[in-house]
Design a protein around this motif. Structure first.
Motif, PDB file in Angstrom:
ATOM      1  N   TYR A  47       0.787  -1.241   0.000  1.00 21.35           N
ATOM      2  CA  TYR A  47       0.000   0.000   0.000  1.00 21.35           C
ATOM      3  C   TYR A  47       0.818   1.289   0.000  1.00 21.35           C
ATOM      4  O   TYR A  47       0.281   2.359  -0.265  1.00 21.35           O
ATOM      5  CB  TYR A  47      -0.954   0.031   1.203  1.00 21.35           C
ATOM      6  CG  TYR A  47      -0.250   0.005   2.542  1.00 21.35           C
ATOM      7  CD1 TYR A  47       0.204   1.178   3.127  1.00 21.35           C
ATOM      8  CD2 TYR A  47      -0.037  -1.191   3.204  1.00 21.35           C
ATOM      9  CE1 TYR A  47       0.862   1.154   4.356  1.00 21.35           C
ATOM     10  CE2 TYR A  47       0.609  -1.229   4.424  1.00 21.35           C
ATOM     11  CZ  TYR A  47       1.062  -0.057   4.991  1.00 21.35           C
ATOM     12  OH  TYR A  47       1.709  -0.097   6.197  1.00 21.35           O
ATOM     13  N   ASP A  48       2.096   1.258   0.265  1.00 23.26           N
ATOM     14  CA  ASP A  48       2.893   2.476   0.442  1.00 23.26           C
ATOM     15  C   ASP A  48       3.812   2.691  -0.759  1.00 23.26           C
ATOM     16  O   ASP A  48       4.895   2.116  -0.847  1.00 23.26           O
ATOM     17  CB  ASP A  48       3.700   2.367   1.734  1.00 23.26           C
ATOM     18  CG  ASP A  48       4.387   3.660   2.117  1.00 23.26           C
ATOM     19  OD1 ASP A  48       4.715   4.464   1.223  1.00 23.26           O
ATOM     20  OD2 ASP A  48       4.603   3.855   3.334  1.00 23.26           O
ATOM     21  N   ARG A  49       3.386   3.552  -1.699  1.00 21.59           N
ATOM     22  CA  ARG A  49       4.153   3.797  -2.929  1.00 21.59           C
ATOM     23  C   ARG A  49       5.574   4.267  -2.641  1.00 21.59           C
ATOM     24  O   ARG A  49       6.530   3.776  -3.244  1.00 21.59           O
ATOM     25  CB  ARG A  49       3.456   4.859  -3.780  1.00 21.59           C
ATOM     26  CG  ARG A  49       2.187   4.431  -4.406  1.00 21.59           C
ATOM     27  CD  ARG A  49       1.595   5.595  -5.229  1.00 21.59           C
ATOM     28  NE  ARG A  49       0.214   5.321  -5.529  1.00 21.59           N
ATOM     29  CZ  ARG A  49      -0.818   5.826  -4.840  1.00 21.59           C
ATOM     30  NH1 ARG A  49      -0.627   6.634  -3.822  1.00 21.59           N
ATOM     31  NH2 ARG A  49      -2.046   5.510  -5.185  1.00 21.59           N
ATOM     32  N   ASP A  50       5.713   5.267  -1.773  1.00 28.07           N
ATOM     33  CA  ASP A  50       7.038   5.834  -1.496  1.00 28.07           C
ATOM     34  C   ASP A  50       7.973   4.805  -0.858  1.00 28.07           C
ATOM     35  O   ASP A  50       9.137   4.684  -1.248  1.00 28.07           O
ATOM     36  CB  ASP A  50       6.921   7.069  -0.599  1.00 28.07           C
ATOM     37  CG  ASP A  50       6.186   8.211  -1.298  1.00 28.07           C
ATOM     38  OD1 ASP A  50       6.219   8.264  -2.552  1.00 28.07           O
ATOM     39  OD2 ASP A  50       5.573   9.024  -0.593  1.00 28.07           O
ATOM     40  N   TRP A  51       7.473   4.054   0.103  1.00 33.03           N
ATOM     41  CA  TRP A  51       8.293   3.051   0.769  1.00 33.03           C
ATOM     42  C   TRP A  51       8.747   1.985  -0.225  1.00 33.03           C
ATOM     43  O   TRP A  51       9.905   1.562  -0.225  1.00 33.03           O
ATOM     44  CB  TRP A  51       7.511   2.402   1.915  1.00 33.03           C
ATOM     45  CG  TRP A  51       8.352   1.459   2.712  1.00 33.03           C
ATOM     46  CD1 TRP A  51       9.081   1.750   3.815  1.00 33.03           C
ATOM     47  CD2 TRP A  51       8.553   0.059   2.439  1.00 33.03           C
ATOM     48  NE1 TRP A  51       9.738   0.623   4.253  1.00 33.03           N
ATOM     49  CE2 TRP A  51       9.427  -0.427   3.421  1.00 33.03           C
ATOM     50  CE3 TRP A  51       8.089  -0.806   1.464  1.00 33.03           C
ATOM     51  CZ2 TRP A  51       9.850  -1.748   3.457  1.00 33.03           C
ATOM     52  CZ3 TRP A  51       8.504  -2.131   1.500  1.00 33.03           C
ATOM     53  CH2 TRP A  51       9.368  -2.583   2.489  1.00 33.03           C
ATOM     54  N   VAL A  52       7.842   1.544  -1.080  1.00 35.96           N
ATOM     55  CA  VAL A  52       8.163   0.501  -2.064  1.00 35.96           C
ATOM     56  C   VAL A  52       9.245   0.978  -3.023  1.00 35.96           C
ATOM     57  O   VAL A  52      10.174   0.242  -3.342  1.00 35.96           O
ATOM     58  CB  VAL A  52       6.889   0.073  -2.840  1.00 35.96           C
ATOM     59  CG1 VAL A  52       7.214  -0.776  -4.032  1.00 35.96           C
ATOM     60  CG2 VAL A  52       5.945  -0.664  -1.916  1.00 35.96           C
ATOM     61  N   ARG A  53       9.137   2.226  -3.471  1.00 39.13           N
ATOM     62  CA  ARG A  53      10.154   2.765  -4.387  1.00 39.13           C
ATOM     63  C   ARG A  53      11.515   2.846  -3.713  1.00 39.13           C
ATOM     64  O   ARG A  53      12.527   2.490  -4.314  1.00 39.13           O
ATOM     65  CB  ARG A  53       9.715   4.140  -4.883  1.00 39.13           C
ATOM     66  CG  ARG A  53       8.559   4.078  -5.846  1.00 39.13           C
ATOM     67  CD  ARG A  53       8.094   5.464  -6.279  1.00 39.13           C
ATOM     68  NE  ARG A  53       6.899   5.340  -7.098  1.00 39.13           N
ATOM     69  CZ  ARG A  53       5.824   6.094  -6.963  1.00 39.13           C
ATOM     70  NH1 ARG A  53       5.792   7.063  -6.067  1.00 39.13           N
ATOM     71  NH2 ARG A  53       4.783   5.909  -7.733  1.00 39.13           N
ATOM     72  N   GLU A  54      11.523   3.294  -2.478  1.00 40.00           N
ATOM     73  CA  GLU A  54      12.786   3.498  -1.764  1.00 40.00           C
ATOM     74  C   GLU A  54      13.411   2.195  -1.267  1.00 40.00           C
ATOM     75  O   GLU A  54      14.623   2.005  -1.360  1.00 40.00           O
ATOM     76  CB  GLU A  54      12.566   4.441  -0.574  1.00 40.00           C
ATOM     77  CG  GLU A  54      13.839   4.768   0.169  1.00 40.00           C
ATOM     78  CD  GLU A  54      13.604   5.736   1.314  1.00 40.00           C
ATOM     79  OE1 GLU A  54      14.424   5.728   2.246  1.00 40.00           O
ATOM     80  OE2 GLU A  54      12.603   6.489   1.284  1.00 40.00           O
TER      81      GLU A  54
END
Length: 148
Positions: A47-54
């Motif tokens: 669910y967390d776009r930013d966390w997944v990218r980083e």
């Protein structure tokens, strides 16, 4: 779309025939958050776009395998009708489903029981995204009533 389709019968299924196909999506954050909440799954991967990218090196979040499997089971049980049974299911996930992806599932009859008392049908299952890339493969055994 109705959640339960008409009753299917064993005699009407032909080996080699595509029994059912259905499309779900596009995948949204609402879908994945609801599913994560239902399963008490707190993995940010879903669910967390930013966390997944980083942290995961992915472009956006992904659907859980259990969510995709639940949609596949829904397709099968809707098709079976109220007297049919999903006896067995085996699935292997082959590629992730990302935010915005569509999931297309299909079932094909590959074998029918020769025993009149045991009315099972074995099916091959496959799933693909909107680009035709496979996201899962599997098999299931369905049991249908006879007309008589």
């Amino acid at each position: 779309m109705a959640t339960t389709e008409a009753q299917r019968f064993f005699e009407d299924v032909q080996t080699g025939a595509e029994l059912v196909s259905r499309e779900y999506g596009p995948l949204t954050v609402i879908d994945t958050v609801r599913w994560a909440g239902l399963q008490e799954n707190t993995q940010q991967l879903h669910y967390d776009r930013d966390w997944v990218r980083e942290h995961a090196g992915l472009r956006t979040f992904i659907a859980s395998g259990a969510y995709r499997q639940a949609l596949l089971m829904r397709m099968l049980t809707d098709w079976l009708g109220p007297r049919g049974v999903l006896r067995k299911l085996s699935v292997r996930h082959t590629h992730s489903t990302f935010e915005g992806d569509t999931m297309r599932f299909a079932a094909r009859a590959v074998e029918k029981s020769p025993d009149r008392a045991d009315r099972w049908i074995r099916c091959d299952l496959e799933g693909a995204n909107q680009e035709g890339r496979g996201i899962l493969v599997g098999q299931c055994t369905l049991v249908l009533p006879r007309r008589d």
